[in-house]
Design an enzyme around this catalytic site. Structure first.
Site, short mmCIF file in Angstrom:
data_model
loop_
_atom_site.label_atom_id
_atom_site.label_comp_id
_atom_site.label_asym_id
_atom_site.label_seq_id
_atom_site.Cartn_x
_atom_site.Cartn_y
_atom_site.Cartn_z
NE ARG A 71 34.22 55.93 16.65
CZ ARG A 71 34.90 56.32 15.70
NH1 ARG A 71 34.99 57.69 15.48
NH2 ARG A 71 35.38 55.51 14.89
CG HIS A 75 38.05 55.10 19.34
ND1 HIS A 75 38.22 55.24 18.04
CD2 HIS A 75 37.09 54.24 19.63
CE1 HIS A 75 37.53 54.64 17.19
NE2 HIS A 75 36.85 53.72 18.22
CG ASN A 103 41.31 57.31 16.89
OD1 ASN A 103 40.25 56.86 17.05
ND2 ASN A 103 42.38 57.12 17.58
CG HIS A 202 27.56 51.48 16.98
ND1 HIS A 202 28.26 50.53 16.25
CD2 HIS A 202 28.65 52.12 17.49
CE1 HIS A 202 29.55 50.76 16.22
NE2 HIS A 202 29.84 51.77 17.07
C1 HEM Z 1 32.66 46.41 18.70
C2 HEM Z 1 33.33 47.11 17.81
C3 HEM Z 1 33.29 48.46 17.38
C4 HEM Z 1 33.42 48.52 16.13
C5 HEM Z 1 33.99 47.79 14.92
C6 HEM Z 1 33.08 50.22 15.80
C7 HEM Z 1 33.14 50.74 14.74
C8 HEM Z 1 32.76 52.11 14.67
C9 HEM Z 1 32.79 52.88 13.30
C10 HEM Z 1 33.54 52.25 12.07
C11 HEM Z 1 32.23 53.87 13.62
C12 HEM Z 1 32.11 55.11 12.28
C13 HEM Z 1 33.42 55.81 12.36
C14 HEM Z 1 33.54 56.65 11.19
O1 HEM Z 1 32.73 57.34 10.49
O2 HEM Z 1 34.75 56.82 10.77
C15 HEM Z 1 31.65 54.16 14.98
C16 HEM Z 1 30.90 55.04 15.40
C17 HEM Z 1 30.72 55.02 16.67
N1 HEM Z 1 31.20 53.95 17.77
FE1 HEM Z 1 31.62 52.44 17.33
N2 HEM Z 1 32.52 50.48 17.06
C18 HEM Z 1 32.64 49.54 18.23
C19 HEM Z 1 32.52 49.72 19.33
C20 HEM Z 1 31.86 50.58 20.15
C21 HEM Z 1 31.88 50.79 21.35
C22 HEM Z 1 32.19 49.87 22.57
C23 HEM Z 1 31.40 52.23 21.55
C24 HEM Z 1 31.18 52.96 22.88
C25 HEM Z 1 31.42 52.46 24.14
C26 HEM Z 1 31.17 52.74 20.45
C27 HEM Z 1 30.54 53.95 20.23
C28 HEM Z 1 30.52 54.80 19.06
C29 HEM Z 1 29.72 55.92 18.75
C30 HEM Z 1 29.03 56.45 19.87
C31 HEM Z 1 29.90 56.23 17.43
C32 HEM Z 1 29.31 57.38 16.64
C33 HEM Z 1 30.23 58.43 16.78
C34 HEM Z 1 29.95 59.86 16.30
O3 HEM Z 1 28.72 60.01 15.55
O4 HEM Z 1 30.98 60.91 16.42
N3 HEM Z 1 31.47 51.89 19.42
N4 HEM Z 1 32.07 52.85 15.58
#
Ligand code: HEM
Ligand SMILES: *[C@@H]1O[C@H](CO)[C@@H](O)[C@H](O)[C@H]1NC(C)=O
Length: 338
Positions: A71, A75, A103, A202
């Protein structure tokens, strides 16, 4: 086939070439004119091994770290390009992106990046950029979680500034509509295929109650839950995500196999069990996107192949190259502040 030929060609050109920047212009698509996988072969031949071994140690300590590092790269890239701006702490003129809405209280992994940078500075000082560390760590994390591998074009340099407003405006929000999310991807040169494939990230990691609560209680302002959320799954989520409180409670983004990088994320979407609204809209809001979800749910191989390609495309977003930016000595601060 075309790939392996071009890999050999690049290797031959590399052997003959000097200076390298002259011959690789345009080698990689869109933003990445000066990025190529062999960039550190001479200046820091052990760089990729060092990154991989520190990431492996960190993921062994805590499996979720694979998700967090993946992630971080996303970001970073969506703000001003893949330039490690996300790693800067606040100081002097710099207002850290770590405080931006997408973030705050959720982005993590900075200590691991510091550990990688420390090891690299010992091996080859001022050679390997923090932006490349993020790109490599994202690939290594994916592999460690059981996902696909790909060659990472490198040669990025690091920013000398950060942008909170860029982080707030450019990174899609979990409550955004499909159209808004797609627009934010297109503004970065990515398309619908990239959007669907990269959302497959995800398949690992966590999200906090606060980012999906609205779906459980009042999705459209009429006091009702999101109609596209499967009922028993919604009940289960409500137990640890009440109307008020528990904001920081963590949930698996993929409850079938939370630590395995696989296509179960897409299967979840087809059974209305996407955790975030931004996940579920990939099947409910657009025919083409829904077709892609179906394709990836049916074929892990198709997902893996596209994921690697789309990660390279994301990694090519507006890199700093040649004399732009700098190679930070410490990923949290610009060199002039040392
Ligand atoms: C398409 C639009 C996307 C949205 C709206 C989105 C939104 C989110 C949100 C809200 C979370 C949880 C954050 C929290 O608890 O505050 C999350 C987690 C995560 N996102 Fe996304 N995301 C998107 C695309 C992506 C992309 C493109 C990637 C990587 C290439 C990604 C990788 C991840 C990963 C791996 C997590 C888990 C992180 C952890 O457990 O520390 N996401 N995302
Ligand atoms: C749902 O949201 C709307 C608009 O934001 C608000 O007016 C309403 O009071 C909320 N309903 C419930 C039951 O929370």
């Amino acid at each position: 086939m075309a790939n392996s030929i071009s890999t050999v060609l690049v290797a031959v050109m590399w052997a003959l070439a000097s200076p390298p920047s002259l011959c690789f212009a345009g080698k990689v698509g869109s933003g990445g004119g000066y990025l190529y996988p062999q960039f550190y072969d001479r200046s820091c031949p052990n760089a990729l091994n060092i990154v991989r071994s520190v990431v492996a140690k960190a993921v062994a300590r805590e499996p979720r770290m694979a998700a967090s590092l993946l992630r971080l790269h996303f970001h970073d890239c969506f703000v001003k390009g893949c330039d490690a701006s996300i790693l800067l702490d606040s100081s002097g003129s710099i207002a850290s992106e770590k405080r931006a809405i997408p973030n705050k209280n959720s982005i993590r992994g900075f200590e691991v990046i510091d550990e990688i940078k420390h090891a690299l500075e010992k091996e080859c000082p001022s050679s390997v950029s923090c932006a490349d560390i993020l790109a490599l760590a994202a690939r290594d994390s994916t592999v460690l979680a059981g996902g696909p591998s790909w060659e990472v074009p490198v040669g990025r340099r690091d920013s000398t500034g950060a942008s909170i407003s860029g982080a707030n405006n450019n990174i899609p929000a979990p409550t955004n509509t499909f159209q808004t999310i797609l627009t934010k991807f297109k503004l970065k040169g990515l398309d619908m295929v990239d959007l669907v494939a990269l959302s497959g990230s995800h398949t690992i990691g966590n999200a906090r109650c606060t980012v999906f609560r609205q779906r459980l209680y009042n999705q459209t302002g009429n006091g009702l839950p999101d109609a596209t959320l499967e009922k028993s799954y919604a009940n289960q989520l409500r137990m640890r995500c009440p109307r008020t409180g528990g904001d920081q409670n963590l949930f698996f983004l993929d409850q079938i196999s939370p630590f395995a990088f696989d296509n179960s994320y897409f299967k979840n979407l087809l059974s209305n069990k996407g955790l975030l609204s931004s996940d579920q809209v990939l099947v409910t809001s657009n025919r083409q996107s829904a077709e892609l979800v179906k394709k990836f749910a049916e074929s892990n191989a198709a997902f893996f192949e596209q994921f690697g390609k789309s990660m390279v495309r994301m990694g090519n977003i507006s890199p700093l190259t040649r004399s732009s930016g700098e190679i930070r000595k410490h990923c949290r601060k610009i060199n002039s502040s040392n």
